[in-house]
Design a protein around this motif. Sequence first.
Motif, PDB file in Angstrom:
ATOM      1  N   ASP A 180     -21.282   6.035 -20.978  1.00  0.00           N
ATOM      2  CA  ASP A 180     -20.096   6.520 -20.264  1.00  0.00           C
ATOM      3  C   ASP A 180     -18.878   6.323 -21.177  1.00  0.00           C
ATOM      4  O   ASP A 180     -18.994   5.703 -22.234  1.00  0.00           O
ATOM      5  N   PRO A 181     -17.710   6.844 -20.768  1.00  0.00           N
ATOM      6  CA  PRO A 181     -16.550   6.748 -21.682  1.00  0.00           C
ATOM      7  C   PRO A 181     -16.200   5.307 -22.067  1.00  0.00           C
ATOM      8  O   PRO A 181     -15.833   5.049 -23.215  1.00  0.00           O
ATOM      9  N   ARG A 185     -16.237   3.860 -25.961  1.00  0.00           N
ATOM     10  CA  ARG A 185     -15.089   3.213 -26.636  1.00  0.00           C
ATOM     11  C   ARG A 185     -15.514   1.875 -27.243  1.00  0.00           C
ATOM     12  O   ARG A 185     -15.139   1.535 -28.365  1.00  0.00           O
TER      13      ARG A 185
ATOM     14  N   CYS B  18     -19.544  16.507 -20.270  1.00  0.00           N
ATOM     15  CA  CYS B  18     -18.094  16.491 -20.020  1.00  0.00           C
ATOM     16  C   CYS B  18     -17.825  16.682 -18.524  1.00  0.00           C
ATOM     17  O   CYS B  18     -16.967  16.019 -17.942  1.00  0.00           O
ATOM     18  N   ALA B  21     -18.268  13.526 -16.802  1.00  0.00           N
ATOM     19  CA  ALA B  21     -17.339  12.447 -17.164  1.00  0.00           C
ATOM     20  C   ALA B  21     -15.938  12.641 -16.589  1.00  0.00           C
ATOM     21  O   ALA B  21     -15.156  11.688 -16.512  1.00  0.00           O
ATOM     22  N   CYS B  22     -15.602  13.849 -16.183  1.00  0.00           N
ATOM     23  CA  CYS B  22     -14.227  14.131 -15.751  1.00  0.00           C
ATOM     24  C   CYS B  22     -13.926  13.488 -14.388  1.00  0.00           C
ATOM     25  O   CYS B  22     -14.570  13.818 -13.390  1.00  0.00           O
ATOM     26  N   CYS B  53      -7.063  12.206 -19.819  1.00  0.00           N
ATOM     27  CA  CYS B  53      -7.701  10.888 -19.998  1.00  0.00           C
ATOM     28  C   CYS B  53      -8.629  10.861 -21.207  1.00  0.00           C
ATOM     29  O   CYS B  53      -9.054   9.795 -21.641  1.00  0.00           O
ATOM     30  N   THR B  54      -9.019  12.018 -21.720  1.00  0.00           N
ATOM     31  CA  THR B  54      -9.953  12.217 -22.852  1.00  0.00           C
ATOM     32  C   THR B  54     -11.413  11.845 -22.551  1.00  0.00           C
ATOM     33  O   THR B  54     -12.234  11.840 -23.460  1.00  0.00           O
ATOM     34  N   ASN B  55     -11.733  11.543 -21.318  1.00  0.00           N
ATOM     35  CA  ASN B  55     -13.126  11.184 -20.991  1.00  0.00           C
ATOM     36  C   ASN B  55     -14.121  12.275 -21.403  1.00  0.00           C
ATOM     37  O   ASN B  55     -15.194  11.983 -21.927  1.00  0.00           O
ATOM     38  N   CYS B  56     -13.755  13.528 -21.144  1.00  0.00           N
ATOM     39  CA  CYS B  56     -14.666  14.635 -21.470  1.00  0.00           C
ATOM     40  C   CYS B  56     -14.934  14.672 -22.965  1.00  0.00           C
ATOM     41  O   CYS B  56     -16.081  14.793 -23.411  1.00  0.00           O
ATOM     42  N   LEU B  58     -14.631  12.252 -25.124  1.00  0.00           N
ATOM     43  CA  LEU B  58     -15.388  11.072 -25.566  1.00  0.00           C
ATOM     44  C   LEU B  58     -16.885  11.267 -25.371  1.00  0.00           C
ATOM     45  O   LEU B  58     -17.693  10.739 -26.128  1.00  0.00           O
TER      46      LEU B  58
END
Lengths: 247, 72
Positions: A180-181, A185, B18, B21-22, B53-56, B58
């Motif tokens: 996951d994000p 990270r 993506c 993740a959004c 947020c840049t999650n997609c 990442l």
Amino acid sequence: MTVIFKKTKGLTDKPLTYCPGCTHGIIHRLVAEVLEELNVLDRSILIASVGCSVMSYDFFNCDSIQAAHGRAPAVATGVKRVRPDSIVFTYQGDGDLASIGTGEIVQAAHRGENITVIFVNNAIYGMTGGQMAPTTLPGQITTTSPYGRDVKTQGEPIKVSELMATIPGTYYVERVMTADPVSVRKAKTAIKKAFQNQVDGKGFSMVEVLSSCNIGWGLNPVDSLKYIKEDMASYFPLGVYKDKGKI
Amino acid sequence: MKGRVIFNEDTCKGCGLCVNACPMKILALDLTRVNKIGYTPAHCFDMDKCIACTNCALMCPDSCITVERLDV
Ligand SMILES: Cc1ncc(C[n+]2csc(CCOP(=O)(O)OP(=O)(O)O)c2C)c(N)n1
Ligand code: SF4
Ligand code: SF4
């Protein structure tokens, strides 16, 4: 508008050859971002391995050599010793590093080579069609363990980070994941540390990244992330297994 | 609108990571189109809700996503 995220210069324009949703791609990007951020792209040398990442020399924007199966740490040793100013790293799957190449990785670590190892653990041989790897989970179904891995006859999966941490020559060993994000990270922070250690001349650093092989696992890409987080990470606990900088 | 996501459609493999993740749930695969490498590409259907947020980006394995934040 300010651009806050864009494709790193550490990757070339070549489309990745990985299956849709394969997290090899995320790990490539993280390594490439780190090389760009540390400003070492022009002196980095990738030692590619055998597996789905066999063509990674096409994807990283730095010099590279493709080693025979499992032999990347031996090739990296030679390259680093003759070019000590280069930043030398291997990118190896679990079939490559934990099976045919167990001898090479263990010996390179014992010698304390000042290299960085990116170990992609997806619990399977992806490239050759999803066979059981030394890291395949107990009960996991693969093409060569159709009834699930039976630990009575096939043994327990190898915990590579735990093993590497016992070797006196290793400087830094951490296990991370790409589920996951937040974990992505964290994986980047670990990878950055592993490369910074080499820049600072500290010694052998390895980051094990729990990665997906949705095709080999027979899951869709999103469920594969859940498999990493719930199944893989409970057998292969995340964390720093060794950090000589912190003792 | 706090941000904007730009997709490189030509390299998108339609994996949906993506989309998953959004946090704002404003991404989807466009099932009405096929890109030049044969996949149904991801797109944003409600850019006004993007929080940058840049999650997609990442989670995208193919580095297809650029994220911009609105200057305030
Ligand atoms: C000497 C030799 N033995 C066997 C093979 C066949 N082979 C190719 S890739 C591979 C395993 C790759 O698995 P892994 O390292 O886990 O990488 P993945 O494809 O899963 O990313 C094997 C056994 C080979 N190429 N060379
Ligand atoms: S076979 Fe598995 S490891 Fe190889 S590219 Fe496909 S998903 Fe990734
Ligand atoms: S994560 Fe990347 S490749 Fe996958 S659907 Fe989204 S934009 Fe396409």
